[in-house]
Design a protein around this motif. Structure first.
Motif, PDB file in Angstrom:
ATOM      1  N   PRO A 168      40.609 -74.716   8.319  1.00  0.00           N
ATOM      2  CA  PRO A 168      40.245 -75.568   9.452  1.00  0.00           C
ATOM      3  C   PRO A 168      40.449 -77.039   9.140  1.00  0.00           C
ATOM      4  N   LYS A 169      40.645 -77.823  10.201  1.00  0.00           N
ATOM      5  CA  LYS A 169      40.747 -79.268  10.048  1.00  0.00           C
ATOM      6  C   LYS A 169      39.382 -79.816   9.647  1.00  0.00           C
ATOM      7  N   LEU A 170      39.375 -80.958   8.964  1.00  0.00           N
ATOM      8  CA  LEU A 170      38.114 -81.578   8.571  1.00  0.00           C
ATOM      9  C   LEU A 170      37.628 -82.519   9.671  1.00  0.00           C
ATOM     10  N   ASP A 171      37.449 -81.954  10.851  1.00  0.00           N
ATOM     11  CA  ASP A 171      36.848 -82.705  11.947  1.00  0.00           C
ATOM     12  C   ASP A 171      35.576 -81.955  12.342  1.00  0.00           C
ATOM     13  N   LYS A 172      34.904 -82.419  13.359  1.00  0.00           N
ATOM     14  CA  LYS A 172      33.624 -81.823  13.749  1.00  0.00           C
ATOM     15  C   LYS A 172      33.774 -80.333  14.066  1.00  0.00           C
ATOM     16  N   GLN A 173      34.820 -79.980  14.801  1.00  0.00           N
ATOM     17  CA  GLN A 173      35.040 -78.583  15.173  1.00  0.00           C
ATOM     18  C   GLN A 173      35.372 -77.742  13.931  1.00  0.00           C
ATOM     19  N   GLY A 174      36.215 -78.277  13.068  1.00  0.00           N
ATOM     20  CA  GLY A 174      36.586 -77.560  11.849  1.00  0.00           C
ATOM     21  C   GLY A 174      35.397 -77.319  10.937  1.00  0.00           C
ATOM     22  N   LEU A 175      34.567 -78.343  10.789  1.00  0.00           N
ATOM     23  CA  LEU A 175      33.375 -78.187   9.950  1.00  0.00           C
ATOM     24  C   LEU A 175      32.412 -77.173  10.556  1.00  0.00           C
ATOM     25  N   ALA A 176      32.326 -77.129  11.878  1.00  0.00           N
ATOM     26  CA  ALA A 176      31.483 -76.134  12.550  1.00  0.00           C
ATOM     27  C   ALA A 176      31.999 -74.731  12.251  1.00  0.00           C
ATOM     28  N   GLN A 177      33.321 -74.555  12.215  1.00  0.00           N
ATOM     29  CA  GLN A 177      33.907 -73.255  11.885  1.00  0.00           C
ATOM     30  C   GLN A 177      33.557 -72.847  10.458  1.00  0.00           C
ATOM     31  N   VAL A 178      33.650 -73.807   9.532  1.00  0.00           N
ATOM     32  CA  VAL A 178      33.311 -73.525   8.134  1.00  0.00           C
ATOM     33  C   VAL A 178      31.845 -73.109   8.045  1.00  0.00           C
ATOM     34  N   TRP A 179      30.969 -73.851   8.721  1.00  0.00           N
ATOM     35  CA  TRP A 179      29.532 -73.542   8.686  1.00  0.00           C
ATOM     36  C   TRP A 179      29.282 -72.155   9.263  1.00  0.00           C
ATOM     37  N   SER A 180      29.901 -71.827  10.396  1.00  0.00           N
ATOM     38  CA  SER A 180      29.710 -70.513  11.024  1.00  0.00           C
ATOM     39  C   SER A 180      30.156 -69.396  10.090  1.00  0.00           C
ATOM     40  N   LYS A 181      31.289 -69.577   9.448  1.00  0.00           N
ATOM     41  CA  LYS A 181      31.806 -68.572   8.515  1.00  0.00           C
ATOM     42  C   LYS A 181      30.856 -68.424   7.321  1.00  0.00           C
ATOM     43  N   ALA A 182      30.328 -69.541   6.840  1.00  0.00           N
ATOM     44  CA  ALA A 182      29.406 -69.496   5.704  1.00  0.00           C
ATOM     45  C   ALA A 182      28.125 -68.761   6.075  1.00  0.00           C
ATOM     46  N   GLU A 222      27.740 -66.368   8.078  1.00  0.00           N
ATOM     47  CA  GLU A 222      27.998 -64.926   8.105  1.00  0.00           C
ATOM     48  C   GLU A 222      27.738 -64.270   6.757  1.00  0.00           C
ATOM     49  N   ASN A 223      27.872 -65.037   5.665  1.00  0.00           N
ATOM     50  CA  ASN A 223      27.706 -64.484   4.324  1.00  0.00           C
ATOM     51  C   ASN A 223      26.278 -64.570   3.799  1.00  0.00           C
ATOM     52  N   PHE A 224      25.367 -65.092   4.608  1.00  0.00           N
ATOM     53  CA  PHE A 224      23.975 -65.219   4.208  1.00  0.00           C
ATOM     54  C   PHE A 224      23.091 -64.557   5.260  1.00  0.00           C
ATOM     55  N   ALA A 225      21.877 -64.199   4.835  1.00  0.00           N
ATOM     56  CA  ALA A 225      20.957 -63.532   5.749  1.00  0.00           C
ATOM     57  C   ALA A 225      20.527 -64.457   6.882  1.00  0.00           C
ATOM     58  N   SER A 226      20.501 -65.761   6.611  1.00  0.00           N
ATOM     59  CA  SER A 226      20.052 -66.710   7.632  1.00  0.00           C
ATOM     60  C   SER A 226      20.583 -68.104   7.334  1.00  0.00           C
ATOM     61  N   LYS A 227      20.498 -68.988   8.331  1.00  0.00           N
ATOM     62  CA  LYS A 227      20.859 -70.386   8.109  1.00  0.00           C
ATOM     63  C   LYS A 227      19.942 -70.995   7.056  1.00  0.00           C
ATOM     64  N   LYS A 228      18.675 -70.574   7.051  1.00  0.00           N
ATOM     65  CA  LYS A 228      17.708 -71.106   6.089  1.00  0.00           C
ATOM     66  C   LYS A 228      18.152 -70.765   4.658  1.00  0.00           C
ATOM     67  N   GLU A 229      18.602 -69.529   4.434  1.00  0.00           N
ATOM     68  CA  GLU A 229      19.067 -69.120   3.111  1.00  0.00           C
ATOM     69  C   GLU A 229      20.305 -69.924   2.708  1.00  0.00           C
ATOM     70  N   LEU A 230      21.232 -70.117   3.640  1.00  0.00           N
ATOM     71  CA  LEU A 230      22.433 -70.905   3.365  1.00  0.00           C
ATOM     72  C   LEU A 230      22.068 -72.347   3.039  1.00  0.00           C
ATOM     73  N   THR A 231      21.195 -72.925   3.850  1.00  0.00           N
ATOM     74  CA  THR A 231      20.770 -74.309   3.619  1.00  0.00           C
ATOM     75  C   THR A 231      20.130 -74.452   2.239  1.00  0.00           C
ATOM     76  N   TYR A 232      19.300 -73.498   1.861  1.00  0.00           N
ATOM     77  CA  TYR A 232      18.658 -73.524   0.542  1.00  0.00           C
ATOM     78  C   TYR A 232      19.713 -73.433  -0.565  1.00  0.00           C
ATOM     79  N   THR A 233      20.678 -72.522  -0.408  1.00  0.00           N
ATOM     80  CA  THR A 233      21.727 -72.328  -1.417  1.00  0.00           C
ATOM     81  C   THR A 233      22.564 -73.589  -1.583  1.00  0.00           C
ATOM     82  N   VAL A 234      22.947 -74.201  -0.468  1.00  0.00           N
ATOM     83  CA  VAL A 234      23.716 -75.451  -0.529  1.00  0.00           C
ATOM     84  C   VAL A 234      22.873 -76.536  -1.196  1.00  0.00           C
TER      85      VAL A 234
END
Length: 132
Positions: free
Chosen positions: A4-18, A20-32
């Motif tokens: 994805p491009k490194l713009d707002k939409q591209g970063l949103a795609q990266v976040w959405s994909k990430a 998917e690999n965690f049980a929740s946004k909270k778990e992802l946020t903690y891991t990051v």
């Protein structure tokens, strides 16, 4: 998946994909958060005499406002002199000098260059003859 491009939409795609690999946004946020917790944390500008000697955490980073000489609490040991403006970071085992201010005044600037003639080049680049 295409990169994805490194713009707002591209970063949103990266976040959405990430997510998917965690049980929740909270778990992802903690891991990051854990992953970036070891980065430098700027604590301010101080005189060398004010640099903490206890209670530091790895990543604590200070700008030293005056010239100083390292002590035994530095990774590289005591006795090295650094200019004002040097940044130091605590590694967990000692302070480490990251960078200082460099004096480039002795270097020749592009606008100071002058053309020289072929004769001057020949005078500088003298090849020995077979007879020498």
């Amino acid at each position: 998946m295409a990169t994805p491009k490194l713009d707002k939409q591209g970063l949103a795609q990266v976040w959405s994909k990430a997510v998917e690999n965690f049980a929740s946004k909270k778990e992802l946020t903690y891991t990051v958060g854990q992953a970036v917790s070891g980065v430098y944390r700027f604590k301010g500008s101080v005189n060398f005499s004010e640099l903490p000697t206890e209670g530091m955490k790895a990543g604590d980073t200070y700008n030293i406002k005056n010239e100083f000489e390292t002590t035994e609490i530095f990774v590289d040991g005591a006795g090295k002199t650094y200019p004002a403006g040097t940044n130091v970071a605590y590694t967990g085992g000692g302070w480490d000098c990251l960078a200082g201010i460099y004096d480039f005044s002795g270097f020749l600037m592009k606008e100071d260059l002058v053309n020289i003639t072929a004769e001057e080049i020949d005078a500088i680049c003298v090849m020995p003859t077979a007879e020498e």
